[in-house]
Design an enzyme around this catalytic site. Structure first.
Site, PDB file in Angstrom:
ATOM      1  N   GLU A 216      79.391  45.186  24.803  1.00  0.00           N
ATOM      2  CA  GLU A 216      78.282  45.595  24.414  1.00  0.00           C
ATOM      3  C   GLU A 216      77.463  46.671  25.034  1.00  0.00           C
ATOM      4  O   GLU A 216      76.344  46.454  25.853  1.00  0.00           O
ATOM      5  CB  GLU A 216      77.058  44.510  24.059  1.00  0.00           C
ATOM      6  CG  GLU A 216      75.969  44.721  23.196  1.00  0.00           C
ATOM      7  CD  GLU A 216      74.870  43.705  23.205  1.00  0.00           C
ATOM      8  OE1 GLU A 216      73.984  43.834  22.449  1.00  0.00           O
ATOM      9  OE2 GLU A 216      75.214  42.702  23.728  1.00  0.00           O
TER      10      GLU A 216
ATOM     11  N   LYS B  26      62.788  43.188  28.593  1.00  0.00           N
ATOM     12  CA  LYS B  26      64.212  42.382  28.786  1.00  0.00           C
ATOM     13  C   LYS B  26      65.332  43.366  29.071  1.00  0.00           C
ATOM     14  O   LYS B  26      66.039  43.055  29.753  1.00  0.00           O
ATOM     15  CB  LYS B  26      64.496  41.883  27.222  1.00  0.00           C
ATOM     16  CG  LYS B  26      65.780  41.157  27.175  1.00  0.00           C
ATOM     17  CD  LYS B  26      65.772  39.937  27.692  1.00  0.00           C
ATOM     18  CE  LYS B  26      67.183  38.958  27.746  1.00  0.00           C
ATOM     19  NZ  LYS B  26      67.654  38.760  26.398  1.00  0.00           N
TER      20      LYS B  26
ATOM     21  N   ASN C 148      74.074  43.397  33.194  1.00  0.00           N
ATOM     22  CA  ASN C 148      75.094  43.454  32.343  1.00  0.00           C
ATOM     23  C   ASN C 148      76.532  44.208  32.779  1.00  0.00           C
ATOM     24  O   ASN C 148      77.638  43.643  33.053  1.00  0.00           O
ATOM     25  CB  ASN C 148      74.746  43.611  30.812  1.00  0.00           C
ATOM     26  CG  ASN C 148      74.421  42.198  30.332  1.00  0.00           C
ATOM     27  OD1 ASN C 148      75.282  41.613  29.823  1.00  0.00           O
ATOM     28  ND2 ASN C 148      73.119  42.146  30.077  1.00  0.00           N
TER      29      ASN C 148
ATOM     30  N   SER D  71      76.228  37.791  29.465  1.00  0.00           N
ATOM     31  CA  SER D  71      76.915  37.958  28.189  1.00  0.00           C
ATOM     32  C   SER D  71      77.885  38.868  28.424  1.00  0.00           C
ATOM     33  O   SER D  71      79.232  38.691  27.898  1.00  0.00           O
ATOM     34  CB  SER D  71      76.055  38.289  26.965  1.00  0.00           C
ATOM     35  OG  SER D  71      75.386  39.561  27.342  1.00  0.00           O
TER      36      SER D  71
ATOM     37  N   GLY E  89      77.514  32.641  17.074  1.00  0.00           N
ATOM     38  CA  GLY E  89      77.887  32.278  18.210  1.00  0.00           C
ATOM     39  C   GLY E  89      76.827  31.527  19.134  1.00  0.00           C
ATOM     40  O   GLY E  89      76.318  30.546  18.667  1.00  0.00           O
TER      41      GLY E  89
END
Length: 338
Positions: free
Chosen positions: A297, A216, A224, A285, A15
């Protein structure tokens, strides 16, 4: 230059990030390796037909790289190095395919956001060494069939998006952090770092990869799910005082859990928020996946903060609320997509 010991390299999940690394490796001058990718659907067909078209940030023309592409790992020989570009919630289903690519010495670099399934392997910081997390590794398949001893951790700071089948766009120059779970600087990690640097990938090696994972995750665990719930860009979230305050609360919970497990997260919440304000109008994302109708996710980014908070006896009320909301959003999104 010393030849790389990695002659056969497979990027499993080509991806945005995996595909970018595959394209750089396949087109790098002087890199004597056989590059293959595992992909699927229209993206796979586009790679087979015309390679991967990679747009570096600010580039006028794409890099076009050709490589072996398949959906079936069984078509490939055993690999010396496997680099996974899959998200954490996609790994369990990919275990049989990844396992087909392994020989006795294969190393596996896993580019993951959030806490990885191998986190507690050879961990000397938390007091929970070799603890396995069912929510990240159902039935222990990753631990048993891949093996944490093969893994090299990888934290990515690279904005990337699949713009169209076979076409990937990078939004910044990016860099990747590699780390052995043990913290050692092994010959393997040095060779892999050198290979990726030769291909134009900016790499650093960390002796404390878990610290980098949590640093992170401070951003991912907040931005997210909030971006998915609001459909907002990062700049939209930071421009809203109530949402930016919520971001700070989540970051505080993540930092508290990390430190309770023995990690060091040196950046303060205020510094992290200020850095986030400078990122600009970026689509996370999770928002990309939501808009594409894909499964979100959630567990590696949000659920695991709550789970490890319980393990470390650290309350995570804001993260728990966001987890409940984004889980419902994902369920409804899948119903609509199906």
């Amino acid at each position: 230059m010393t030849p790389s010991p990695y002659k056969n390299i497979c990027i499993y999940g080509a991806g945005a990030l995996g595909g970018a690394i595959a394209a750089k490796l396949a087109s790098a001058k002087g890199v004597q390796t056989q590059i293959s990718v595992i992909a699927r659907g229209a993206h796979l067909e586009a790679i087979r037909a015309g390679g991967i078209r990679l747009w570096e940030a600010g580039a006028d023309n794409p890099l076009v790289a050709h490589m072996t592409a398949t959906a079936d790992a069984g078509e490939l020989p055993p690999q010396d190095l496997v680099i996974t570009g899959l998200k954490g919630h996609q790994l369990a289903a990919a275990v049989p395919g990844i396992a087909k690519l392994l020989h006795s010495g294969t190393r596996v670099v896993m580019i993951l956001n959030g806490v990885p399934w191998w986190y507690f392997h050879r961990d000397r910081q938390s007091g929970h060494a070799e603890h396995q997390m069912e929510e990240l590794d159902p039935n222990g398949d990753l631990w048993r069939l891949i093996g944490p001893e093969r893994v090299i951790g990888c934290v990515a700071y690279q904005g990337a998006e699949v713009a169209a089948p076979g076409e990937i766009k990078l939004s910044n120059s990016g860099h990747f952090i590699l780390g052995e779970p043990s913290g050692e600087t092994t010959a393997d990690i040095e060779a892999i770092a050198a290979l990726l640097q030769q291909a134009g990938v900016k790499i650093s090696i960390s002796p404390r990869i878990r610290d980098d994972i949590w640093s992170k995750l401070m951003g991912n665990a907040a931005f997210n799910p909030i971006s998915a719930l609001t459909r907002g860009l990062m700049s939209d979230i930071m421009d809203d005082s109530a949402l930016s305050a919520m971001v700070g609360q989540v970051m505080g919970e993540v930092k508290a859990v990390a430190e309770a497990l023995g990690s060091q997260v040196p950046m303060s919440i205020e510094e992290r928020l200020e850095r986030s304000r400078q990122i600009g109008p970026v689509r996370t994302s999770m928002l990309q996946d939501l808009l594409a109708g894909k499964t979100l996710e959630i567990t590696p980014l949000v659920g695991i903060v709550v789970s490890l908070g319980r393990l470390a006896n650290v309350p995570t009320p804001v993260s728990a609320t966001i987890l409940a909301l984004v889980t419902q959003l994902d369920r409804k999104n899948q119903q609509d997509a199906g």
